[in-house]
Design an enzyme around this catalytic site. Structure first.
Site, short mmCIF file in Angstrom:
data_model
loop_
_atom_site.label_atom_id
_atom_site.label_comp_id
_atom_site.label_asym_id
_atom_site.label_seq_id
_atom_site.Cartn_x
_atom_site.Cartn_y
_atom_site.Cartn_z
N GLU B 178 0.81 -1.22 0.00
CA GLU B 178 0.00 0.00 0.00
C GLU B 178 0.85 1.28 0.00
O GLU B 178 0.61 2.16 -0.83
CB GLU B 178 -0.98 -0.03 1.18
CG GLU B 178 -2.10 -1.05 0.94
CD GLU B 178 -2.81 -1.52 2.19
OE1 GLU B 178 -2.59 -0.95 3.27
OE2 GLU B 178 -3.61 -2.48 2.10
N ASP B 200 1.34 5.45 6.68
CA ASP B 200 0.10 4.84 6.19
C ASP B 200 -0.69 4.23 7.35
O ASP B 200 -0.40 3.13 7.80
CB ASP B 200 0.46 3.77 5.14
CG ASP B 200 -0.77 3.05 4.59
OD1 ASP B 200 -1.90 3.37 5.02
OD2 ASP B 200 -0.59 2.17 3.74
#
Lengths: 179, 530
Positions: B178, B200
């Protein structure tokens, strides 16, 4: 065999050839860098080579041999970079490939890891008692008490009669005392 | 012109999140998030199995959490690729109203009425919905996808995610991390070098990746994470605070009632989102509790930003421990980072923004919507894989150390964490007894010397090599971590060069047969459009 229309056939043949003889190359040859190349240069070479041989760029290639060759090169380039970016491993590796053992040491293998661990352990003594005394001695040197350091180092010698590094260190300190 | 249109097939990028999922494609050269028919750009990762056989997915399914709690599955990403006995699964079982049971080989299954679903199947239903959204929008069949996972996901979790794609009938081009996908969306590399940190914070996981970006090369230098920390934990803090306040007011513990707990959870999430914009939020939950006399109680209270910040301070601090770790691995300090990018909805919280600014001494970038940035990056990567004119090169790393079991419950390292992938490592094994026919090895991922503190990936058994006196047969085993971050193990007899056959046992994953079965079931599902 399906040829890749996006790749020059000479380049494809060359790439497959390189992939087939990776095991004969040392990491510097893989990266195309000199043994004394600075760390920044290794990084630049790593990026350049990954640009040329990145498996993603051949993801849709119809030539399975080319895909395989590129993947093998990319893996070896990464391996070379990982070992050479670590100063300690690089120093050991560079020594190893200049030694008569070169052929066995082209890849940094389990034996290399083991040897490096032993070398590191022996840096300050080969026995637990020796190591402890040596450590204490270096502490004394830092405090300026060379006489105490020498006493401890000589006691360490009782445990490690054949430790050349230890002998050398005693020699150094004795020379200091004489001055 | 027509020819050039067909050069690149359509491929989508899917961010399969713990709380929300998102799908994007490249349209006219621009990464674009695809909304569903109702204009929603992110979709709750929730699947609800209705009494009449219909299956709801997304924001509609989320509404069912309260009214149809036993048959509505949310946060299933927390269960994917985990063993039944793991801490995370144990925790989930105490919190969620749906029924989590043990499957074969210590795996996890979800019981809906009389049917058992694997977490992979639930993920597949969400993936299929993402595919449907893409197909409705483009009017074309879309089967190729890049799916993202948290950078700190282990091999089991990556493999399970890939299997979910297969069950959904997708061709999974690649599993990417991600934070790395997010970096791609920011379109760096216009001729200058940058050192970028990706912070994140998702619904269920937290990752930090540090990248060196030079021209067209995206090199991940290090990654660190916590797969037990996410925005949901922030909601939980508010939820427990609400339950405590209610208990003080009414002397009733709402935590004993899963229905009330869900209402509190919903209110908590709403309050958290509200606090991103307002200093104080009003919380009002009607009819939360009915006493023995049939008298229903409402619950009203207020929560200020300052109170909330105090509640979650330790969670925020935990993220910076992970940042410390990533920086240390990269041999860098916080002030050597050129820019910081925020990824994930929870990074909208003012407490996160100000703490990140303070830690890195830099204003974090938020140009791309933190809920959409990952899907867009995945779309860019999907497009790049099919395009012969490669324009960016991703060099990612393995987040965890690969280990081999040795004697006495110990392990030794095979491939260090933060090693670039793909990579391989070869080791030799000799037989220990006469006429030995099989060699077994167990591999783990994790950072402990002790086997029990790592995650078991599987036990591999090699056979089909020469049978001889002990020590005479040497088997060379190659451990490879591929571009998906997935571990492959193969072995060959050094003397004869023959490939030994390999069987995996003790893995938590699905067999090919189970995947095929699930695929069939998935095709037969009646996914409802409201």
């Amino acid at each position: 065999m399906a040829e890749d229309p996006n790749v020059h056939p000479v380049w494809a043949a060359e790439t497959k050839h390189i992939a087939s003889c990776l095991d004969q190359l040392d990491y510097y040859q893989v990266l195309g860098a000199a043994t004394d190349a600075p760390a920044e240069e290794l990084k630049i070479r790593y990026h350049q080579l990954q640009r040329n041989y990145h498996p993603d760029a051949f993801f849709t290639s119809p030539d399975p041999e080319l895909r395989d060759a590129v993947r093998r090169i990319a893996k070896r380039v990464a391996e070379a970079y990982v070992i050479l970016r670590d100063p300690e491993k690089r120093a050991k590796y560079t020594r190893d490939i200049a030694s008569p053992e070169r052929v066995k040491k082209l890849r940094y293998n389990d034996e290399s890891v083991r040897e490096q661990r032993i070398e590191k352990e022996q840096e300050l003594g080969k026995t637990p008692q020796g190591r402890q005394l040596w450590k204490k001695a270096e502490e004394s040197v830092r405090k300026g008490d060379v006489a105490a350091a020498l006493r401890d180092l000589k006691t360490a010698m009782l445990f490690e009669k054949d430790n050349e590094r230890l002998k050398a260190r005693i020699g150094e300190l004795e020379a200091q005392v004489k001055k | 012109m027509l020819a050039s249109l067909s050069v690149t097939e359509l491929a989508m990028g899917i961010d399969l999140g713990t709380s929300y999922s998102c799908v994007a494609i490249i349209e006219d050269g621009v990464p674009t998030v695809i909304p569903n028919e109702w204009g929603e750009r992110t979709h709750a990762s929730v699947v609800s199995f209705m009494d009449d056989g219909r299956v709801l997915v997304g924001n509609d399914a989320k509404k069912q959490i309260i009214t149809n709690p036993d048959n509505t599955v949310y946060s299933s990403k927390r269960l994917i690729g985990r063993f039944f006995f793991s801490e995370e699964v144990r925790k989930a079982r105490t919190v969620v109203p749906y029924n989590i049971v043990e499957g074969p080989n210590n795996s996890v299954r979800i019981r809906i009425r009389d049917t058992l679903y694997s977490p992979q199947e639930v993920a597949a239903i969400i993936l299929k919905e993402m595919r449907q959204i893409a197909e409705n929008h483009t009017g074309q069949t879309v089967t190729k996808a890049v799916i993202t996972v948290p950078a700190y996901f282990n091999d089991n979790q990556r493999q399970a995610t890939k299997d979910a794609g297969k069950i959904a009938g997708l061709e999974v081009l690649r599993i990417i991390n991600e934070p790395t996908a997010a970096a791609l969306s920011y379109g760096f590399g216009q001729g200058y070098n940058q050192r970028v940190a990706l912070y994140d914070l998702g619904g269920g996981t937290f990752d930090v990746s540090i990248l060196d970006i030079g021209d067209d090369v995206f090199e991940v230098v290090s990654t660190a994470g916590d797969t037990y920390l996410g925005g949901d934990d922030f909601d939980d803090r508010i939820m427990h605070w609400l339950a405590d306040s209610f208990q003080q007011q009414q002397n009733v513990d709402l935590r004993q009632d899963k229905y009330a707990l869900q209402k509190l959870k919903e209110a908590a999430e709403k309050a958290k989102i509200g606090l991103s914009e307002h200093e104080v939020v009003q919380i009002h939950i009607p009819l939360i509790y009915t006493d023995e006399n049939g008298y229903s109680l409402d619950f009203s209270t207020t929560l200020s930003r300052a109170e909330f910040n105090q509640m979650v301070m330790d969670l925020v601090q935990r993220t910076f421990k992970v940042c410390d770790e990533a920086l240390q691995s990269a041999r860098l300090t916080a002030n050597e980072i050129d820019c910081v990018i925020l990824v994930g909805g929870p990074t909208r919280l003012p407490i996160i923004r100000s703490s990140v600014r303070h830690y890195f001494q830099k204003q974090p970038l938020t140009d791309v919507d933190p809920d959409e940035v990952v899907a867009m990056g995945a779309a860019i990567q999907a497009h790049a894989l099919l395009d012969t004119q490669q324009s960016t090169y991703l060099l990612d790393v393995t987040p965890l150390t690969l280990r081999l079991a040795t004697v006495g419950g110990y392990t030794e390292k095979i491939i260090d964490k933060n090693t670039p992938i793909p990579i391989d490592r070869t080791r030799c094994f000799t037989t220990a007894s006469d006429n030995q026919e099989k060699v077994k090895i167990k591999i783990f991922q994790g950072e402990s010397n002790l086997a029990k503190d790592n995650t078991l990936l599987g036990e591999f058994e090699f056979s089909g090599f020469k049978v001889a006196a002990r020590g005479e047969v040497t088997i060379e085993v190659t451990f490879e971590i591929d571009t998906d971050g997935i571990v492959n193990v193969s072995a060959r007899d050094v003397e004869t060069g023959t490939q030994a056959s390999t069987t995996i046992s003790l893995g938590s994953g699905l067999s090919d047969h189970e995947v095929a079965q699930a695929q069939q079931r998935n095709e037969g599902l009646m996914v409802s459009n409201r």
